[in-house]
Design an enzyme around this catalytic site. Structure first.
Site, short mmCIF file in Angstrom:
data_model
loop_
_atom_site.label_atom_id
_atom_site.label_comp_id
_atom_site.label_asym_id
_atom_site.label_seq_id
_atom_site.Cartn_x
_atom_site.Cartn_y
_atom_site.Cartn_z
N ASN A 11 -18.53 -20.16 -20.97
CA ASN A 11 -17.11 -20.16 -21.33
C ASN A 11 -16.73 -18.78 -21.84
O ASN A 11 -17.03 -18.43 -22.97
CB ASN A 11 -16.87 -21.24 -22.40
CG ASN A 11 -15.43 -21.26 -22.89
OD1 ASN A 11 -14.56 -20.61 -22.31
ND2 ASN A 11 -15.18 -22.01 -23.96
N TRP A 12 -16.07 -18.02 -20.97
CA TRP A 12 -15.73 -16.63 -21.33
C TRP A 12 -14.44 -16.54 -22.13
O TRP A 12 -14.00 -15.44 -22.48
CB TRP A 12 -15.67 -15.76 -20.06
CG TRP A 12 -17.02 -15.58 -19.43
CD1 TRP A 12 -18.22 -15.81 -20.02
CD2 TRP A 12 -17.31 -15.13 -18.09
NE1 TRP A 12 -19.25 -15.53 -19.15
CE2 TRP A 12 -18.72 -15.11 -17.96
CE3 TRP A 12 -16.53 -14.75 -17.01
CZ2 TRP A 12 -19.35 -14.72 -16.78
CZ3 TRP A 12 -17.16 -14.36 -15.83
CH2 TRP A 12 -18.55 -14.35 -15.71
N HIS A 100 -10.93 -28.15 -25.18
CA HIS A 100 -11.74 -27.28 -26.03
C HIS A 100 -11.09 -27.21 -27.41
O HIS A 100 -9.86 -27.23 -27.53
CB HIS A 100 -11.85 -25.88 -25.40
CG HIS A 100 -12.85 -25.03 -26.12
ND1 HIS A 100 -12.54 -24.39 -27.29
CD2 HIS A 100 -14.15 -24.77 -25.86
CE1 HIS A 100 -13.63 -23.74 -27.71
NE2 HIS A 100 -14.62 -23.96 -26.85
N GLU A 174 -19.18 -30.44 -28.94
CA GLU A 174 -19.14 -29.14 -29.62
C GLU A 174 -18.61 -29.34 -31.04
O GLU A 174 -17.38 -29.41 -31.24
CB GLU A 174 -18.21 -28.18 -28.88
CG GLU A 174 -18.63 -27.86 -27.47
CD GLU A 174 -18.05 -26.52 -27.01
OE1 GLU A 174 -18.82 -25.62 -26.72
OE2 GLU A 174 -16.81 -26.39 -26.98
N GLY A 180 -19.01 -20.46 -32.68
CA GLY A 180 -18.83 -19.07 -33.08
C GLY A 180 -19.23 -18.77 -34.52
O GLY A 180 -18.87 -17.73 -35.06
N SER A 217 -22.66 -22.02 -30.90
CA SER A 217 -23.66 -21.06 -31.38
C SER A 217 -25.00 -21.10 -30.63
O SER A 217 -26.06 -20.93 -31.22
CB SER A 217 -23.88 -21.23 -32.88
OG SER A 217 -22.70 -20.87 -33.59
N GLY A 238 -20.53 -19.93 -25.32
CA GLY A 238 -19.44 -18.97 -25.48
C GLY A 238 -19.97 -17.55 -25.52
O GLY A 238 -20.38 -16.99 -24.49
#
Ligand code: PGA
Length: 255
Positions: A11-12, A100, A174, A180, A217, A238
């Site tokens: 997932n950019w 998301h 998630e 993150g 993460s 990510g």
């Protein structure tokens, strides 16, 4: 021996410009194709919308799957600024993310809208990856399963109505507090949640087929041990997926 292919979904987000994405994909096109041809991983790339045409040019008829990070909740029509699922199908998307936590937080998407997006994707044969997860506050209040149930209820309602004989979806678990942050839940916790999700989904809509991903993460160091946890079919990654070498190391660590 049957090797279970793990989905490695990159997932950019909105981290790269159109040009940066083009350079990343063009410079590594053959390596992406080689990586996607390993027997133990299925590679799926999720760039921003504007790069999907380029993905189609580079990766149509290869094993590299790709998709969007979001889609319209509506069919084609007077919906300014929306991107219809039908266009994503035409661009060759295999998958598309919906729900998301960043869409839920910043675009205020609610559970019912996310379920409509899933429905639009199923209508056109693009497999939805429905993202669910509890916030830090819900986690601390031990309300994780209640939060997941609330997020999934409209999904189940739409799945029941689906015209597809056996609708196939991926559920990406998630935890919002793990995205993150460098924080990763205990492995037993992930296994417990995935087992619960699996039985809850199967009981709610037995006619659908489900695969389960974990995201939050993931790094080169923890990817393989988490990807191999019982019940999991892959990872949604990510920041660690933005660097091609990292992605390569993650895929290689699965064999
Ligand atoms: P992260 O993001 O790997 O950077 O934590 C995961 C995600 O948001 O899908």
């Amino acid at each position: 021996m049957h090797i279970k292919k793990r989905i490695i979904a990159a997932n950019w987000k909105s981290q790269l410009t159109f040009k940066q994405t083009t350079v990343l994909c063009e410079n590594n096109a053959q390596s992406f194709i080689a990586l996607a041809s390993t027997p133990y991983a299925e590679l799926a790339l999720f760039p921003s919308y504007e790069s999907l045409f380029g993905m189609n040019t580079l990766f149509a008829d290869t094993n590299v799957a790709y998709g969007a990070q979001n889609c319209s909740a509506y069919q084609l029509g007077a919906y300014t600024g929306e991107v219809a699922a039908q266009s994503l199908a035409e661009l060759g998307c295999t998958y598309t993310l919906v729900g998301h936590s960043e869409r839920r937080l910043y675009a205020k998407e609610d559970d019912a809208t996310i379920a409509l997006k899933m429905e639009r994707l199923l209508e056109v044969g693009v497999q939805p990856i429905v993202c669910v997860g509890e916030t830090r506050a819900e986690h601390e209040a031990q309300a994780t399963k209640a939060a997941l149930e609330r997020q999934l209820m409209p999904i189940f309602e739409r799945l029941v109505m689906s015209q597809a004989k056996k609708p196939a979806i991926c559920i990406a678990y998630e935890p919002v507090w793990a995205i993150g942050t460098g924080l990763v839940p205990q492995q037993e916790y992930i296994v417990d949640i995935i087992a619960w999700l699996s039985s809850t989904c199967a009981a709610a809509v037995p006619t659908a087929s489900y695969r389960f991903l974990y995201g939050g993460s993931i790094t080169v160091h923890n990817a393989s041990s988490i990807a191999m946890l019982p019940g999991l079919d892959g990872l949604l990654i990510g920041s660690a997926s933005l660097d091609f070498q990292n992605l390569q190391k993650i895929v290689s660590s699965l064999c």
